[in-house]
Design an enzyme around this catalytic site. Structure first.
Site, short mmCIF file in Angstrom:
data_model
loop_
_atom_site.label_atom_id
_atom_site.label_comp_id
_atom_site.label_asym_id
_atom_site.label_seq_id
_atom_site.Cartn_x
_atom_site.Cartn_y
_atom_site.Cartn_z
CB CYS A 53 -106.22 16.35 26.04
SG CYS A 53 -107.31 17.36 27.05
CG ASP A 54 -105.01 12.55 25.21
OD1 ASP A 54 -104.26 13.34 25.81
OD2 ASP A 54 -105.84 11.82 25.77
CB CYS A 102 -109.70 14.46 26.07
SG CYS A 102 -109.42 16.22 25.80
#
Length: 558
Positions: free
Chosen positions: A383-384, A380
């Site tokens: 997200c990261d 992801c």
């Protein structure tokens, strides 16, 4: 609050200089005023920041909390300097820090409560005022067994749609057991030293007493269990959640939709409009893979829109029609006169069932991938990606998702190298052109052989099929986007026909081989696009309506 309506967003009004004049749009203020009507007790919001600084996050935190306080007389904001006696008293060592209702609870944000965390901040204010943690009965029962102090830290990034749910669950526990639990949301972009100290390689990451680490969003009861037992659940369910355990309450509806992505949400809208009472169960957050897509450029009506913004529009519309229950997932299905589904939070009895369970990221199953997942191996970028600004990352894949993620990582300032097993991309032409314009390096005819690192990703071993040799490349992270696998285990367990890969087989009306059970969206394979998922969701709902009114299986039985 979605990201487009939070402080620091480019749409915030300005007085012409760098200092924003209004951080919260008027329409959002009206929504918040309405929500804040349920506030019961006064809520103290103590802000610790450099009050004379023009530094972005300090300034935004001060202005945002001050503006928020104008929306309810129950919200009491107090500004403190970082070197004040009050800061020392509450153990504040860095800014900006925001503490909610100190003395009664210990709910704090280390870093500005903006971006996606604007949502958790509003929920925290409401919890602190009402004193209602909003936990399930099973979670409350688990917390009764807590026998020691717990300090919970949830590490987040501003673009992660899953992080607010983890933060809210942590805060709920701190409100339920303020005598033993403290909870803190740590913004990693503003606090990179803390992220490094706790080896944060993926978010949300939860630490308990600085020792037990849980990576990713987990169901409420599982997270509560980990806090109580001080060990990872490893996928174990608390006894009250286990399949086969009877539940006292049965929720009845006409159609139960399992999965809250575009297919499931669209189906719910159409089913309710047809007069069928519908409940949607979503394990994580509504939107599915779309919520993680940085930019969508091929959805009709929007030449360019952020994935999570598109999800917000769809989710808000669906909420006007039906009941969407987040954090619930189905553990068992039985088919009789009615379709019964057992979830982690109760029993459901429906006339029909729609499976819109989507697909999960496909893994490569190479050495080091599983062991370093959440420690530099990620699926992801939304997200990261923020964790790897200025760092070297490898993007594995050659489809739309891989190139979209590579462009997103590049825009964040990561040093991206794309690794693709073929000599050409299968992604859309516009994405290929964008990658070329950015001069992102590409390693053609190359596959990932191994991810190397002791505790975090340090390098990767790659097989160059053209040169027929293995080479090593230094890397801080590996992002993998090599397609998806169907989330169809439940379907297979009850005898629904699957193809050789595991995709649910349906006819053109989205019927499965079992009457009254339908499937739509990515779990059916085919053209896995947002627009087709939406179309299949509508088709499934209308087919279910027609079938329930005029059962085709009854005719066959005659």
């Amino acid at each position: 609050m979605d990201e487009d309506h939070t402080p620091g967003h480019p749409d915030a009004e300005s007085d012409g200089g760098d200092r924003p004049k209004k951080l919260i749009p008027e329409d959002v203020k009206e929504v918040l005023r309405e929500r804040f009507k349920i506030l019961k007790d006064d809520v103290s919001i103590e802000v610790f920041a450099d009050l004379t600084s023009a530094e972005q996050f300090h300034l935004i935190t001060v202005l945002f909390t001050a503006e928020l306080a104008t929306l309810s007389e129950k919200l009491k904001v107090k500004m403190n300097t970082l070197n004040s006696p009050r800061a020392k008293e509450l153990g504040v060592e860095r800014g900006p820090t925001v503490i909610i209702s100190p003395g009664r609870y210990d709910l704090r944000y280390t870093g500005a409560p903006v971006g996606e965390e604007g949502r958790s901040f509003i929920e925290a204010l409401i919890m602190a005022s009402t004193g209602d943690p909003g936990l399930s009965d099973r979670s409350m029962d688990l917390l009764k067994d807590l026998d020691g102090e717990r300090d919970i830290k949830v590490f987040v990034t501003p673009g992660c749609p899953y992080c607010p749910n983890a933060v809210v669950t942590a805060f709920r526990m701190a409100v339920a057991r303020p005598d033993l639990i403290t909870a803190q949301c740590v913004e990693t972009v503003e606090n990179p030293d803390l992220a490094e100290r706790y080896n944060v390689g993926s978010v949300p990451q939860t630490t308990i007493n600085d020792t037990v680490v849980s990576v990713g969003l987990k169901p409420e009861e599982v997270m509560v269990q980990e806090v109580v037992e001080l060990e990872l659940s490893q996928g174990r369910l608390p006894q009250a959640m286990a399949p086969g355990v009877p539940h006292d309450e049965v929720h009845e509806c006409d159609i139960l939709v399992v999965g809250g992505g575009p297919a499931g949400l669209t189906a719910a809208i159409y089913a309710e409009r047809a007069g069928l009472r519908t409940i949607v169960l979503e394990k994580e957050v509504p939107g599915g893979q779309v919520a993680l897509t940085p930019v969508v450029e091929n959805y009709p009506g929007f030449s360019r829109i952020a994935g999570k913004q598109l999800v917000e529009l769809l989710t808000n519309q669906a909420r006007e029609y039906c009941d969407i229950r987040m954090g619930e997932y189905v553990t068992e299905i039985k088919v009789g006169k009615r379709v019964e589904a057992m979830s982690n939070n109760g029993m459901y009895s429906a006339r029909a069932l729609l499976l819109a369970t989507g697909a999960v990221h496909r893994k490569l199953d190479v050495p080091g991938e599983e062991r370093l997942s959440g420690r530099g191996v990620s699926y992801c970028a939304t997200c990261d990606g923020y964790l790897y600004k200025g760092k070297k990352v490898v993007m594995v894949g050659g489809g739309n998702s891989a190139l979209t993620d590579a462009l997103f990582l590049d825009s964040l300032g990561a040093k991206v190298t794309i690794v693709h097993r073929r000599d050409s991309f299968r992604a859309e032409k516009r994405l290929q052109e964008a990658v070329a314009e950015r001069n992102i390096p590409i390693l053609w005819n190359t596959t990932l052989k191994e991810v190397v690192g002791k505790d975090i990703v340090e390098k990767v071993k790659l097989r160059d099929h053209s040169a027929k040799k293995v080479k090593t490349l230094s890397a801080d992270a590996v992002f993998i986007a090599v397609g998806y696998e169907p989330h169809s285990t439940l379907a297979g367990e009850i005898g629904i026909k699957l193809d050789d890969v595991g995709w649910i087989e349906v006819d053109r009306r989205c019927r499965t081989n079992i009457p009254r059970i339908y499937a739509a969206g990515d779990v059916t394979g085919g053209v896995r696009q947002i627009v087709t998922a939406v179309g299949e969701g509508a088709t499934a709902a209308l087919t279910a309506f027609e079938d329930l009114m005029n059962p085709y299986w009854a005719k066959k039985e005659k």
